[in-house]
Structure formats: C-alpha cells, structure tokens
Design a protein around this motif. Structure first.
Motif, PDB file in Angstrom:
ATOM      1  N   PRO A   1     -10.220  45.733  81.176  1.00 32.02           N
ATOM      2  CA  PRO A   1     -10.371  45.768  82.626  1.00 32.02           C
ATOM      3  C   PRO A   1     -10.659  44.380  83.197  1.00 32.02           C
ATOM      4  O   PRO A   1     -11.309  43.553  82.548  1.00 32.02           O
ATOM      5  N   ASN A   2     -10.176  44.166  84.429  1.00 34.19           N
ATOM      6  CA  ASN A   2     -10.393  42.892  85.114  1.00 34.19           C
ATOM      7  C   ASN A   2     -11.200  43.119  86.388  1.00 34.19           C
ATOM      8  O   ASN A   2     -11.720  44.220  86.625  1.00 34.19           O
ATOM      9  N   GLU A   3     -11.303  42.111  87.209  1.00 33.06           N
ATOM     10  CA  GLU A   3     -12.149  42.209  88.402  1.00 33.06           C
ATOM     11  C   GLU A   3     -11.684  43.312  89.348  1.00 33.06           C
ATOM     12  O   GLU A   3     -12.494  43.966  89.999  1.00 33.06           O
ATOM     13  N   GLU A   4     -10.380  43.515  89.413  1.00 35.72           N
ATOM     14  CA  GLU A   4      -9.862  44.606  90.250  1.00 35.72           C
ATOM     15  C   GLU A   4     -10.360  45.955  89.749  1.00 35.72           C
ATOM     16  O   GLU A   4     -10.760  46.826  90.530  1.00 35.72           O
ATOM     17  N   ASP A   5     -10.342  46.132  88.433  1.00 32.91           N
ATOM     18  CA  ASP A   5     -10.858  47.376  87.843  1.00 32.91           C
ATOM     19  C   ASP A   5     -12.362  47.500  88.065  1.00 32.91           C
ATOM     20  O   ASP A   5     -12.873  48.596  88.347  1.00 32.91           O
ATOM     21  N   PHE A   6     -13.068  46.384  87.952  1.00 32.98           N
ATOM     22  CA  PHE A   6     -14.516  46.401  88.148  1.00 32.98           C
ATOM     23  C   PHE A   6     -14.869  46.798  89.585  1.00 32.98           C
ATOM     24  O   PHE A   6     -15.864  47.499  89.809  1.00 32.98           O
ATOM     25  N   GLU A   7     -14.056  46.373  90.539  1.00 33.13           N
ATOM     26  CA  GLU A   7     -14.318  46.730  91.931  1.00 33.13           C
ATOM     27  C   GLU A   7     -14.129  48.229  92.148  1.00 33.13           C
ATOM     28  O   GLU A   7     -14.891  48.863  92.882  1.00 33.13           O
ATOM     29  N   ILE A   8     -13.116  48.804  91.501  1.00 31.37           N
ATOM     30  CA  ILE A   8     -12.939  50.257  91.567  1.00 31.37           C
ATOM     31  C   ILE A   8     -14.146  50.955  90.947  1.00 31.37           C
ATOM     32  O   ILE A   8     -14.623  51.978  91.452  1.00 31.37           O
ATOM     33  N   ALA A   9     -14.669  50.396  89.865  1.00 33.79           N
ATOM     34  CA  ALA A   9     -15.854  50.964  89.220  1.00 33.79           C
ATOM     35  C   ALA A   9     -17.059  50.910  90.155  1.00 33.79           C
ATOM     36  O   ALA A   9     -17.856  51.857  90.213  1.00 33.79           O
ATOM     37  N   ARG A  10     -17.188  49.817  90.887  1.00 37.12           N
ATOM     38  CA  ARG A  10     -18.302  49.711  91.844  1.00 37.12           C
ATOM     39  C   ARG A  10     -18.137  50.707  92.985  1.00 37.12           C
ATOM     40  O   ARG A  10     -19.113  51.338  93.433  1.00 37.12           O
ATOM     41  N   GLN A  11     -16.909  50.870  93.457  1.00 39.85           N
ATOM     42  CA  GLN A  11     -16.643  51.866  94.496  1.00 39.85           C
ATOM     43  C   GLN A  11     -16.971  53.264  93.999  1.00 39.85           C
ATOM     44  O   GLN A  11     -17.566  54.077  94.722  1.00 39.85           O
ATOM     45  N   TYR A  12     -16.583  53.536  92.774  1.00 46.94           N
ATOM     46  CA  TYR A  12     -16.860  54.854  92.198  1.00 46.94           C
ATOM     47  C   TYR A  12     -18.365  55.068  92.039  1.00 46.94           C
ATOM     48  O   TYR A  12     -18.870  56.172  92.273  1.00 46.94           O
ATOM     49  N   SER A  13     -19.081  54.031  91.684  1.00 45.88           N
ATOM     50  CA  SER A  13     -20.539  54.120  91.557  1.00 45.88           C
ATOM     51  C   SER A  13     -21.172  54.544  92.871  1.00 45.88           C
ATOM     52  O   SER A  13     -22.058  55.411  92.902  1.00 45.88           O
ATOM     53  N   ARG A  14     -20.717  53.926  93.946  1.00 47.08           N
ATOM     54  CA  ARG A  14     -21.265  54.262  95.264  1.00 47.08           C
ATOM     55  C   ARG A  14     -20.933  55.707  95.643  1.00 47.08           C
ATOM     56  O   ARG A  14     -21.756  56.421  96.232  1.00 47.08           O
ATOM     57  N   SER A  15     -19.727  56.124  95.293  1.00 51.21           N
ATOM     58  CA  SER A  15     -19.315  57.495  95.580  1.00 51.21           C
ATOM     59  C   SER A  15     -20.137  58.502  94.776  1.00 51.21           C
ATOM     60  O   SER A  15     -20.576  59.535  95.313  1.00 51.21           O
ATOM     61  N   ILE A  16     -20.352  58.200  93.495  1.00 50.85           N
ATOM     62  CA  ILE A  16     -21.163  59.080  92.646  1.00 50.85           C
ATOM     63  C   ILE A  16     -22.568  59.218  93.208  1.00 50.85           C
ATOM     64  O   ILE A  16     -23.108  60.332  93.335  1.00 50.85           O
TER      65      ILE A  16
END
Length: 271
Positions: free
Chosen positions: A139-154
């Motif tokens: 994963p790269n920074e783009e994937d990490f940003e999706i992970a951060r978005q998902y964290s907020r959603s969770i």
C-alpha cells in the motif's frame, strides 16, 4: 470505548493497514483505545484470548484464494460475538478479492457479531517473494488515506446508538469451486526451502501460522503449509526461499481474465 483490532498478517500488509486505523481512531478520540491483536502465529490462535475487555471489534485479514485463510475462518467460528458490533477490512495483491466480504460477513453474523462495514486495500502480492512484480510499492499513501477515511467512518458508526448494519448479496459459487480456488496455491507452489545454513533462530517456527516448520531439522510439513511465505518474508538471514514463481504469473492473469494495466489500476475502497 475499547476496540479489539484482530488481524492476520503473514507479510505485514494487513498489519500496516491495521496500525494506521489504530493511530487514526486514537488520534480522533482520546477516550478510545484500540488493542492490536495479532492472531497470525499458531500459538496465539491456540491459546485462550481474553476478549472480554473489547466492546467493539475490527477484523483485518488477507485474501488467500478469494477468501481469508482457512485457519482464520476456523478460528473465527470459535468466537462468541454476543451482539457486539464489528467492522472488517481485507488486503489483497490485486488479483481478485473474490467472495471474501460475504464469506467473512457470514461467519461473523452467524456467530452473533453485528457487522457494520467492510473495506479492501491493495497491497504488494506475496508472490513477489517468488519473482512476481505486482504492486510492489503498495500500500502507498493513497491507500493509507483510504484507511484513514475508513477509520473515521468506523469510529462514527461505533459511536452511533443505532448504526445501519452492513448488507451484501450472497455469492453464487459452490463450495467445490471455492475449495478448488483455495487449493490452487498448494497444488502449484512448492513449500519454501533452506538454501544455506541457518543459525536456528526460531523466527520461522514462532511466526508460522500452521505450526508447519521444524527449523532445527529444516523440515516444512507440506500438508500443513498454506504458502503464506511468512517464513521467507521474516527470515532474518534470508536463507529460506521459494522457487521461482514467474511461470504462474501469466497463468493467473489468464485464469482471472486480467491485464497488468487492470491490476496496476486497482484502488483501495470502502464498501
């Protein structure tokens, strides 16, 4: 709120995403504690885990042949959800995430977990250790940003009093078809082997998810090995190797009706 983030990660891809989720949730809400629980080692799954302190759960697993590894599925079936809420995420090397979302949802739902959401993340393919060159920098920074978005959603879902439950349509594949797909790696990939003397540090023994390795006698039990390549990835001396797997790359593309361009354009996403 205490959240148990339970993950299986033979080559660190799933663990990487899990740590980002933990960091983001705890940075947003200081009163929330996320406990990382690594169930990759055989010993961890075969000892009693006290999960009573966890009010919510996040489950993170890799995709092995369209589903999470069978050792993980069997372990999940031993858990008691007791109506507790959970979220899921998966990592895969760009080939096919298959039926992993529904298959894992079904197990958790049947064990009385309330599944709220799911996501998948693109990661470097495990068989890059055998000569493939798929998504090596993911994963790269783009994937990490999706992970951060998902964290907020969770976190938002976990804080709601009556969150909407995750819904997904059942797949139409037979058990026989899924078993054949899952067994392809064992049929086509030989077990890792020692290519030089090792100092028997025991890292491969301790981390092996299936207790398949006897490092002292340099034996890997074929029937137990799931070809996760944890031993190859984690060997501090780099003496454990897997045979060249490049011949399987074009075969995989043909079977999955994929092109290299399609794989390289894969995006992490939230469902």
């Amino acid at each position: 709120m205490n959240i148990g983030l339970i993950y299986f990660s033979a080559t660190n891809n799933t663990e990487t995403i899990g740590k980002i989720i933990k960091h983001e949730i705890e940075a947003i809400e200081s009163s929330v504690k996320v406990f990382l629980i690594n169930i990759t080692p055989y010993s961890t799954r075969n000892n009693h885990l006290n999960l009573a302190k966890c009010e919510k759960f996040i489950f993170g697993f890799p995709v092995y042949g369209w589903r999470v590894p069978n050792v993980v599925r069997e372990w999940l079936k031993t858990l008691e959800g007791k109506g507790r809420e959970c979220a899921m995420f998966f990592t895969y090397g760009g080939i096919n995430s298959g039926v992993v979302h529904y298959d894992t949802y079904k197990i958790l739902n049947e064990n009385d977990f309330k599944v709220l959401s799911s996501a998948e993340f693109i990661a470097s393919h495990t068989y890059n250790l055998g000569g493939w060159n798929i998504l090596e920098n993911r994963p790269n920074e783009e994937d990490f940003e999706i992970a951060r978005q998902y964290s907020r959603s969770i976190l938002k879902q976990f804080q709601e009093s009556n969150p909407i439950l995750f819904q997904i349509k059942p797949h139409e594949y037979s058990d026989k078809t899924l078993e054949r797909i899952e067994n392809n790696p064992k049929r086509m990939v030989k077990i890792p082997r020692w290519t030089a003397e090792c100092d028997v540090c025991g890292v491969c023994n301790n981390l092996c998810p299936t207790n398949a390795i006897d490092a002292e006698n340099q034996i890997i039990k074929d029937e137990k090995c799931i070809r996760c390549l944890s031993c190859v990835f984690n060997c501090p001396e780099s003496v454990l190797k897997v045979d060249d797997l490049t011949r399987l790359y074009k075969m995989a593309l043909k079977v999955e009706h994929l092109t290299e361009k399609e794989i390289n354009n894969r995006k992490s996403k939230i469902f």
